[in-house]
Design a protein around this motif. Structure first.
Motif, short mmCIF file in Angstrom:
data_model
loop_
_atom_site.label_atom_id
_atom_site.label_comp_id
_atom_site.label_asym_id
_atom_site.label_seq_id
_atom_site.Cartn_x
_atom_site.Cartn_y
_atom_site.Cartn_z
N UNK A 1 15.35 12.74 -0.85
CA UNK A 1 15.48 12.67 1.32
C UNK A 1 14.34 13.02 1.99
N UNK A 2 13.27 13.93 1.54
CA UNK A 2 11.84 13.25 1.75
C UNK A 2 11.08 11.98 2.17
N UNK B 1 0.96 -1.43 -0.17
CA UNK B 1 -0.14 0.12 -0.16
C UNK B 1 1.14 1.23 0.10
N UNK B 2 0.49 2.75 -0.98
CA UNK B 2 1.51 3.88 -0.53
C UNK B 2 2.21 3.81 1.19
N UNK B 3 3.56 4.27 1.39
CA UNK B 3 3.95 4.56 2.11
C UNK B 3 4.05 5.75 2.74
N UNK B 4 4.30 6.82 1.90
CA UNK B 4 4.51 8.02 2.09
C UNK B 4 4.54 8.93 0.71
N UNK B 5 4.38 9.59 0.62
CA UNK B 5 4.45 10.86 -1.32
C UNK B 5 4.53 12.47 -1.04
N UNK B 6 5.97 12.15 -1.79
CA UNK B 6 5.87 14.02 -1.89
C UNK B 6 5.54 14.18 -3.12
N UNK B 7 5.19 16.03 -3.05
CA UNK B 7 4.29 16.58 -3.92
C UNK B 7 5.32 17.55 -4.39
N UNK C 1 11.72 6.43 4.96
CA UNK C 1 10.19 5.13 4.97
C UNK C 1 11.12 4.37 3.72
N UNK C 2 12.86 4.55 3.64
CA UNK C 2 12.77 3.17 2.38
C UNK C 2 12.64 2.18 3.70
N UNK D 1 14.21 15.78 -7.84
CA UNK D 1 14.17 15.40 -6.72
C UNK D 1 15.13 14.83 -5.88
N UNK D 2 16.13 14.61 -6.99
CA UNK D 2 17.66 14.26 -6.09
C UNK D 2 18.01 15.23 -4.78
#
Length: 301
Positions: A280-281, A258-264, A285-286, A274-275
């Motif tokens: 980094x954000x 399931x989705x764990x974390x997102x960035x926008x 949660x890796x 992205x780099x």
């Protein structure tokens, strides 16, 4: 709890499959005991293994028939399911348990080692399930029970072929559950922890390895059978599309992706952003590079 049911158990000539077949029969089911009699690596071997389990069931007052077809062959799978219908008049549950191992580190794995394991562990459940699905749809009922593994769900060394197939089974099971729920057919997975022929080749050259194997030997194949029996019974009519694990006296419900974390970013992403920001954000949660033994760290109880 399985009185009047007809159950197919593949790879039931020994190990986990044998104990599942014996329990199904004790609970009142008529059982098709399928086993090719192959060695751990898949070569032809003891063709009498299935019949010996049938004899055990008969001696205990149960009903069973032996089948020695290969699950890795579509026509063989049709004959396995046909054995249930021909001998007992119907089929109510399938336990996709048959398996082989051809372990090798990925960079050394041959095409034959990849193909052989995928054919048994992924094509096999597909072929047998597809053959049974026709009957399940017609009678508006049925239960599929597939054996997955934490080697696929979490990871393990030297098992790219086995891990890929076992994670594939989880997706196959979910797809079957979605497609056949309208026919009252359910599909679930079990990831078994048990000492069996499938893992008996684990090295025991050091004291640490010997201690690890001693712990694993506590987890007998018979510990897996009750959950399989339950999932085949009408008591599990509302249990569908789940992944369970059994570890000695513990039963786990395993997570599904399931989705764990997102960035926008409203302006969209570039390689640089992205780099600098995106990764980094997300990094906190890796998931670590773990294998099954790194997750299940406590002794079996």
């Amino acid at each position: 709890m399985l009185e009047g049911k007809v159950v197919v158990v593949t790879g039931a000539g020994g190990g986990i499959g044998r104990d599942i077949a014996l329990l199904m029969a004790r609970e009142g089911a008529s059982v098709v005991v399928n086993d090719l009699g192959a060695s751990l690596s898949g070569e032809a071997g003891d063709v009498g293994a299935a019949q010996r389990v049938v004899n055990e069931i008969a001696e205990a007052g149960g009903k069973a028939v032996a089948n020695t077809d290969s699950v890795a062959d579509a026509q063989g799978a049709t004959r396995i399911v046909g054995a249930a219908v021909d001998h007992f008049g119907r089929i109510d549950a399938v336990v996709n348990n048959a398996g082989i191992l051809r372990d090798r580190f990925f960079h050394k794995m041959s095409d034959d080692e990849w193909d052989a394991v995928i054919k048994v562990h992924l094509y096999g459940p597909y072929y047998v399930s597809r053959a049974a699905a026709v009957h399940f749809k017609e009678q508006q009922s049925g239960s599929f029970i597939h054996m997955t593994s934490t080697s696929g769900l979490i990871g393990n060394f030297g098992q790219a072929n086995y891990s890929a197939a076992k994670l594939g089974i989880a997706a196959l099971s979910k797809s079957i559950a979605l497609d056949m729920q309208k026919f009252n057919v359910r599909s679930n997975c079990i990831a078994p922890f048990a000492w069996s022929r499938m893992i008996s080749s684990i090295p025991t050259e050091t004291p640490e390895e010997q201690a690890r194997v001693a712990k694993m030997q506590q987890m007998t194949p018979a510990k897996i059978a009750p959950l399989a029996g339950y999932l085949a019974s009408d008591a599990a009519r509302d249990v569908n599309a789940q992944i369970f694990a059994v570890r000695n006296n513990e039963i786990f419900l395993m997570s599904q992706p399931r989705p764990e974390r997102s960035v926008h970013r409203s302006e969209g992403w570039t390689v640089a952003s992205i780099a600098e920001h995106g990764m980094p954000a997300l990094r906190a949660s890796f998931y670590p590079l773990e294998r099954s033994g790194d997750v299940f760290t406590w002794d079996p109880v």
